[in-house]
Motif scaffolding. Structure first.
Motif, mmCIF file in Angstrom:
data_model
loop_
_atom_site.group_PDB
_atom_site.id
_atom_site.type_symbol
_atom_site.label_atom_id
_atom_site.label_comp_id
_atom_site.label_asym_id
_atom_site.label_seq_id
_atom_site.Cartn_x
_atom_site.Cartn_y
_atom_site.Cartn_z
ATOM 1 N N LEU A 192 0.832 -1.198 0.000
ATOM 2 C CA LEU A 192 0.000 0.000 0.000
ATOM 3 C C LEU A 192 0.869 1.252 0.000
ATOM 4 C CD1 LEU A 192 -2.833 -0.869 2.543
ATOM 5 C CD2 LEU A 192 -3.066 -0.529 0.100
ATOM 6 N N ARG A 193 1.852 1.222 0.842
ATOM 7 C CA ARG A 193 2.775 2.353 0.961
ATOM 8 C C ARG A 193 3.326 2.790 -0.391
ATOM 9 N NH1 ARG A 193 7.897 0.998 1.481
ATOM 10 N NH2 ARG A 193 7.430 -0.913 2.611
ATOM 11 N N GLN A 194 3.678 1.802 -1.203
ATOM 12 C CA GLN A 194 4.280 2.121 -2.498
ATOM 13 C C GLN A 194 3.267 2.721 -3.457
ATOM 14 O OE1 GLN A 194 5.782 -2.084 -2.624
ATOM 15 N NE2 GLN A 194 7.695 -1.110 -3.259
ATOM 16 N N VAL A 195 2.090 2.114 -3.489
ATOM 17 C CA VAL A 195 1.037 2.662 -4.346
ATOM 18 C C VAL A 195 0.689 4.068 -3.880
ATOM 19 C CG1 VAL A 195 -1.306 2.353 -5.185
ATOM 20 C CG2 VAL A 195 0.140 0.359 -4.784
ATOM 21 N N ALA A 196 0.613 4.221 -2.576
ATOM 22 C CA ALA A 196 0.280 5.522 -2.002
ATOM 23 C C ALA A 196 1.268 6.591 -2.454
ATOM 24 C CB ALA A 196 0.257 5.424 -0.477
ATOM 25 N N ALA A 197 2.544 6.251 -2.371
ATOM 26 C CA ALA A 197 3.574 7.205 -2.784
ATOM 27 C C ALA A 197 3.437 7.532 -4.263
ATOM 28 C CB ALA A 197 4.956 6.640 -2.485
ATOM 29 N N GLU A 198 3.216 6.498 -5.051
ATOM 30 C CA GLU A 198 3.162 6.670 -6.501
ATOM 31 C C GLU A 198 1.969 7.539 -6.914
ATOM 32 O OE1 GLU A 198 5.269 6.251 -9.679
ATOM 33 O OE2 GLU A 198 5.751 4.964 -7.950
ATOM 34 N N LEU A 199 0.830 7.305 -6.285
ATOM 35 C CA LEU A 199 -0.395 8.010 -6.694
ATOM 36 C C LEU A 199 -0.670 9.244 -5.841
ATOM 37 C CD1 LEU A 199 -2.865 5.065 -7.401
ATOM 38 C CD2 LEU A 199 -1.144 6.089 -8.876
ATOM 39 N N ASP A 200 0.163 9.433 -4.825
ATOM 40 C CA ASP A 200 -0.045 10.566 -3.924
ATOM 41 C C ASP A 200 -1.434 10.539 -3.282
ATOM 42 O OD1 ASP A 200 0.809 12.845 -2.602
ATOM 43 O OD2 ASP A 200 -0.121 14.177 -4.083
ATOM 44 N N ILE A 201 -1.753 9.354 -2.766
ATOM 45 C CA ILE A 201 -2.985 9.172 -2.005
ATOM 46 C C ILE A 201 -2.602 8.464 -0.715
ATOM 47 C CG2 ILE A 201 -5.274 8.117 -1.964
ATOM 48 C CD1 ILE A 201 -5.177 7.998 -5.023
ATOM 49 N N ASP A 202 -3.093 8.929 0.383
ATOM 50 C CA ASP A 202 -2.774 8.340 1.680
ATOM 51 C C ASP A 202 -3.041 6.838 1.680
ATOM 52 O OD1 ASP A 202 -2.475 9.474 4.798
ATOM 53 O OD2 ASP A 202 -3.500 7.544 4.609
ATOM 54 N N GLN A 203 -2.119 6.068 2.264
ATOM 55 C CA GLN A 203 -2.288 4.618 2.198
ATOM 56 C C GLN A 203 -3.503 4.134 2.983
ATOM 57 O OE1 GLN A 203 1.273 2.798 3.900
ATOM 58 N NE2 GLN A 203 0.077 2.221 5.691
ATOM 59 N N ALA A 204 -3.858 4.866 4.018
ATOM 60 C CA ALA A 204 -5.056 4.487 4.783
ATOM 61 C C ALA A 204 -6.295 4.554 3.888
ATOM 62 C CB ALA A 204 -5.223 5.398 5.981
ATOM 63 N N ILE A 205 -6.307 5.564 3.041
ATOM 64 C CA ILE A 205 -7.457 5.712 2.146
ATOM 65 C C ILE A 205 -7.487 4.585 1.123
ATOM 66 C CG2 ILE A 205 -8.490 7.181 0.392
ATOM 67 C CD1 ILE A 205 -7.575 9.572 1.874
ATOM 68 N N ILE A 206 -6.338 4.255 0.597
ATOM 69 C CA ILE A 206 -6.308 3.167 -0.391
ATOM 70 C C ILE A 206 -6.758 1.861 0.260
ATOM 71 C CG2 ILE A 206 -4.860 1.863 -1.986
ATOM 72 C CD1 ILE A 206 -3.147 4.292 -2.354
ATOM 73 N N SER A 207 -6.322 1.662 1.492
ATOM 74 C CA SER A 207 -6.775 0.475 2.218
ATOM 75 C C SER A 207 -8.298 0.442 2.276
ATOM 76 C CB SER A 207 -6.170 0.477 3.625
ATOM 77 O OG SER A 207 -6.801 -0.489 4.437
ATOM 78 N N LYS A 208 -8.868 1.618 2.524
ATOM 79 C CA LYS A 208 -10.329 1.678 2.594
ATOM 80 C C LYS A 208 -10.970 1.484 1.232
ATOM 81 C CE LYS A 208 -10.144 4.303 6.836
ATOM 82 N NZ LYS A 208 -9.942 5.629 7.454
#
Lengths: 101, 101
Positions: free
Chosen positions: A19-35
DNA sequence: ATTACATTTGACCAGTTTTGTCAAAACACA
DNA sequence: TGTGTTTTGACAAAACTGGTCAAATGTAAT
């Protein structure tokens, strides 16, 4: 039955990313992506397009998944859902015709 | 093609009532009702039911009109609208089945 | 043209919902 | 236990909704 969350989670796992990596790449908080992945939150349209681009998922596929989740969610408690969908379809057809005169 | 606003405007005119009168009766500001009639604002579900009761319009009819307006509005700019509706229908069907196991 | 009344418009406020941020809790497993 | 990942929840900021009101506009009769 598929949904937006499943699609992006599977895509992420196929790429072996955290998640952390996707978050960094897309500039979206990883907590949100998890959700997002657990369908706990709905992304914005922009975010959907970011995911499509990054995971190379067909844009339309992902947008349809996302929009249909939303429509199904809005109608989930409605006994009239099927009627509503049918009438909505007619209205959209009618609107398109009117526009193209 | 009908819509929520038309239905309640026609109903009001058939009764020969002014906005002011309907507003007083339903305890909704007349400016808002004016906007409902012109489909400039969407009523809440409660308000829809108030109108149905007052104008003696079938509840389901009015609710379907209202909900389908909303769905059609959400999808109006989407080329994918038809796909979306189809997928949403499947999702709703699926959800109902899952619930009843 | 003026009056009287109905409707529409737009600015404003308040309340709700949505979205983003963050850190702590929970989980997985070597 | 220690390390790294994911999930949860509290909180704030931003966006959206819904209601209120008065002014502007429209309409018709005199």
């Amino acid at each position: 039955m598929s949904n937006f969350g499943d699609l992006i989670r599977i895509a992420r796992e196929e790429k072996g990313l955290f998640l952390r990596q996707v978050a960094a790449e897309l500039d979206i908080d990883q907590a949100i992506i998890s959700k997002f992945e657990r369908n706990e939150r709905k992304p914005t349209k922009e975010q959907v397009l970011k995911f499509a681009k990054f995971f190379k998922i067909d844009k339309e596929t992902l947008l349809v998944e996302w929009l249909s989740d939303k429509v199904a969610y809005d109608l989930q408690d409605e006994k009239l859902a099927n009627k509503v969908l049918k009438v909505a379809e007619e209205k959209l057809k009618y609107n398109r015709q009117s526009k193209n005169i």
